[in-house]
Design a protein around this motif. Sequence first.
Motif, PDB file in Angstrom:
ATOM      1  N   VAL A  56      33.860  46.615  94.882  1.00  0.00           N
ATOM      2  CA  VAL A  56      33.585  45.234  94.744  1.00  0.00           C
ATOM      3  C   VAL A  56      35.484  45.319  95.542  1.00  0.00           C
ATOM      4  O   VAL A  56      35.476  43.871  95.877  1.00  0.00           O
ATOM      5  CB  VAL A  56      33.012  45.231  93.843  1.00  0.00           C
ATOM      6  N   GLY A  57      36.153  45.774  94.235  1.00  0.00           N
ATOM      7  CA  GLY A  57      37.273  45.391  94.390  1.00  0.00           C
ATOM      8  C   GLY A  57      37.936  45.560  96.127  1.00  0.00           C
ATOM      9  O   GLY A  57      38.662  44.349  95.757  1.00  0.00           O
ATOM     10  N   THR A  58      37.915  46.425  96.753  1.00  0.00           N
ATOM     11  CA  THR A  58      38.241  46.270  98.253  1.00  0.00           C
ATOM     12  C   THR A  58      37.748  44.745  98.798  1.00  0.00           C
ATOM     13  O   THR A  58      38.248  43.999  99.042  1.00  0.00           O
ATOM     14  CB  THR A  58      38.177  47.354  98.685  1.00  0.00           C
ATOM     15  N   VAL A  59      36.589  44.833  98.990  1.00  0.00           N
ATOM     16  CA  VAL A  59      36.116  44.109  99.997  1.00  0.00           C
ATOM     17  C   VAL A  59      36.847  42.328  99.023  1.00  0.00           C
ATOM     18  O   VAL A  59      36.841  41.200  99.557  1.00  0.00           O
ATOM     19  CB  VAL A  59      34.586  43.716  99.396  1.00  0.00           C
ATOM     20  N   VAL A  60      36.852  42.275  97.089  1.00  0.00           N
ATOM     21  CA  VAL A  60      37.256  40.689  96.951  1.00  0.00           C
ATOM     22  C   VAL A  60      38.328  40.641  97.561  1.00  0.00           C
ATOM     23  O   VAL A  60      38.948  39.579  97.697  1.00  0.00           O
ATOM     24  CB  VAL A  60      36.964  41.009  96.067  1.00  0.00           C
ATOM     25  N   LYS A  61      39.076  41.984  97.477  1.00  0.00           N
ATOM     26  CA  LYS A  61      41.344  41.044  97.332  1.00  0.00           C
ATOM     27  C   LYS A  61      40.958  41.058  98.895  1.00  0.00           C
ATOM     28  O   LYS A  61      42.060  40.551  99.354  1.00  0.00           O
ATOM     29  CB  LYS A  61      41.700  42.800  96.764  1.00  0.00           C
ATOM     30  N   ILE A  62      39.981  41.838 100.073  1.00  0.00           N
ATOM     31  CA  ILE A  62      39.926  41.963 101.253  1.00  0.00           C
ATOM     32  C   ILE A  62      39.478  40.147 101.981  1.00  0.00           C
ATOM     33  O   ILE A  62      40.209  39.127 102.438  1.00  0.00           O
ATOM     34  CB  ILE A  62      39.304  42.003 102.421  1.00  0.00           C
ATOM     35  N   VAL A  63      39.104  39.895 100.928  1.00  0.00           N
ATOM     36  CA  VAL A  63      37.982  38.068 101.425  1.00  0.00           C
ATOM     37  C   VAL A  63      39.293  36.808 100.533  1.00  0.00           C
ATOM     38  O   VAL A  63      39.062  35.815 101.230  1.00  0.00           O
ATOM     39  CB  VAL A  63      36.810  37.858 100.703  1.00  0.00           C
ATOM     40  N   ALA A  64      40.225  37.659  99.639  1.00  0.00           N
ATOM     41  CA  ALA A  64      41.067  36.342  98.819  1.00  0.00           C
ATOM     42  C   ALA A  64      41.908  36.792  99.243  1.00  0.00           C
ATOM     43  O   ALA A  64      43.040  35.781  98.553  1.00  0.00           O
ATOM     44  CB  ALA A  64      40.314  36.759  97.457  1.00  0.00           C
ATOM     45  N   ILE A  65      42.608  37.283 100.697  1.00  0.00           N
ATOM     46  CA  ILE A  65      44.028  37.214 101.188  1.00  0.00           C
ATOM     47  C   ILE A  65      44.586  35.710 101.058  1.00  0.00           C
ATOM     48  O   ILE A  65      45.525  35.323 101.229  1.00  0.00           O
ATOM     49  CB  ILE A  65      44.032  37.945 102.364  1.00  0.00           C
ATOM     50  N   PRO A  66      43.999  34.952 101.797  1.00  0.00           N
ATOM     51  CA  PRO A  66      44.275  33.423 101.947  1.00  0.00           C
ATOM     52  C   PRO A  66      45.451  32.781 100.345  1.00  0.00           C
ATOM     53  O   PRO A  66      46.000  32.545  99.921  1.00  0.00           O
ATOM     54  CB  PRO A  66      43.477  32.702 101.968  1.00  0.00           C
ATOM     55  N   ASN A  80      41.453  41.210  88.787  1.00  0.00           N
ATOM     56  CA  ASN A  80      41.145  42.323  87.421  1.00  0.00           C
ATOM     57  C   ASN A  80      40.654  42.069  86.654  1.00  0.00           C
ATOM     58  O   ASN A  80      39.932  42.152  86.525  1.00  0.00           O
ATOM     59  CB  ASN A  80      42.451  42.635  87.961  1.00  0.00           C
ATOM     60  N   GLY A  81      40.838  40.160  86.192  1.00  0.00           N
ATOM     61  CA  GLY A  81      39.694  40.243  84.863  1.00  0.00           C
ATOM     62  C   GLY A  81      38.008  40.088  85.497  1.00  0.00           C
ATOM     63  O   GLY A  81      37.654  40.646  84.752  1.00  0.00           O
ATOM     64  N   PHE A  82      37.800  40.184  86.735  1.00  0.00           N
ATOM     65  CA  PHE A  82      36.815  40.096  86.921  1.00  0.00           C
ATOM     66  C   PHE A  82      36.421  41.295  87.494  1.00  0.00           C
ATOM     67  O   PHE A  82      34.587  41.628  86.897  1.00  0.00           O
ATOM     68  CB  PHE A  82      36.240  39.314  88.116  1.00  0.00           C
ATOM     69  N   LEU A  83      36.534  42.021  88.032  1.00  0.00           N
ATOM     70  CA  LEU A  83      36.607  43.279  87.901  1.00  0.00           C
ATOM     71  C   LEU A  83      36.179  43.999  86.682  1.00  0.00           C
ATOM     72  O   LEU A  83      34.926  44.712  86.390  1.00  0.00           O
ATOM     73  CB  LEU A  83      37.643  44.381  88.307  1.00  0.00           C
ATOM     74  N   LEU A  84      36.891  44.311  85.759  1.00  0.00           N
ATOM     75  CA  LEU A  84      36.493  44.476  84.273  1.00  0.00           C
ATOM     76  C   LEU A  84      35.341  43.665  83.646  1.00  0.00           C
ATOM     77  O   LEU A  84      34.462  44.254  82.937  1.00  0.00           O
ATOM     78  CB  LEU A  84      37.941  44.414  83.582  1.00  0.00           C
ATOM     79  N   TRP A  85      35.229  42.636  83.894  1.00  0.00           N
ATOM     80  CA  TRP A  85      34.097  42.085  83.214  1.00  0.00           C
ATOM     81  C   TRP A  85      33.033  42.231  84.184  1.00  0.00           C
ATOM     82  O   TRP A  85      31.947  42.636  83.446  1.00  0.00           O
ATOM     83  CB  TRP A  85      34.295  40.646  83.734  1.00  0.00           C
ATOM     84  N   LEU A  86      32.636  42.689  85.751  1.00  0.00           N
ATOM     85  CA  LEU A  86      31.714  43.052  86.166  1.00  0.00           C
ATOM     86  C   LEU A  86      31.364  44.773  85.651  1.00  0.00           C
ATOM     87  O   LEU A  86      30.662  45.077  85.358  1.00  0.00           O
ATOM     88  CB  LEU A  86      32.317  43.597  87.771  1.00  0.00           C
ATOM     89  N   THR A  87      32.456  45.552  85.196  1.00  0.00           N
ATOM     90  CA  THR A  87      32.000  46.654  85.083  1.00  0.00           C
ATOM     91  C   THR A  87      31.298  46.250  83.672  1.00  0.00           C
ATOM     92  O   THR A  87      30.812  47.379  83.378  1.00  0.00           O
ATOM     93  CB  THR A  87      33.204  47.875  84.129  1.00  0.00           C
ATOM     94  N   ALA A  88      32.184  45.555  82.791  1.00  0.00           N
ATOM     95  CA  ALA A  88      31.525  44.944  81.351  1.00  0.00           C
ATOM     96  C   ALA A  88      29.859  44.445  81.591  1.00  0.00           C
ATOM     97  O   ALA A  88      29.164  44.785  81.303  1.00  0.00           O
ATOM     98  CB  ALA A  88      32.328  44.192  80.554  1.00  0.00           C
ATOM     99  N   VAL A  89      29.548  44.484  82.299  1.00  0.00           N
ATOM    100  CA  VAL A  89      27.966  43.520  82.934  1.00  0.00           C
ATOM    101  C   VAL A  89      27.360  44.531  83.451  1.00  0.00           C
ATOM    102  O   VAL A  89      25.985  44.854  82.904  1.00  0.00           O
ATOM    103  CB  VAL A  89      27.757  42.649  83.547  1.00  0.00           C
TER     104      VAL A  89
END
Length: 134
Positions: A56-66, A80-89
């Motif tokens: 997920v992190g790779t996809v989000v980071k590519i989309v968020a390049i701008p 990174n906070g979102f990815l930690l939250w997603l891990t918790a979910v």
Amino acid sequence: MRFVVRVAVNAFAIWIVTLLPALQVRLIPFPPGEWLQVLLTLLLVGLVFALVNTIVGTVVKIVAIPLYILTLGLISLIINGFLLWLTAVITENGDWGLRTGEFWLTVVAALLIGVINAVLGGILRPRREERERR
């Protein structure tokens, strides 16, 4: 081998973050909660966190390049906070897993996990010269 080191370092970093009550990150171990169950839970949460970061992190980071360009890289803290939250979910569906509190405290916890991962990853990963010899 590198992925195993990454999972172990993630587990250690998550354990350190759970020791700081101000960050509101809790670990719910497998029942009955002895030290072995805590260790297995940490390793499993570390594995899930590594997979979430990889996929997920790779996809989000590519989309968020701008956004990286616009914010001079500060958006990585939010991601990174979102990815930690997603891990918790992902891990909270059972009676075990990671629980997080407020989002901004989760961002701070993710920042601390990132710092620990960078330090320990630099120490424990095999160096390029060692990999080339094998």
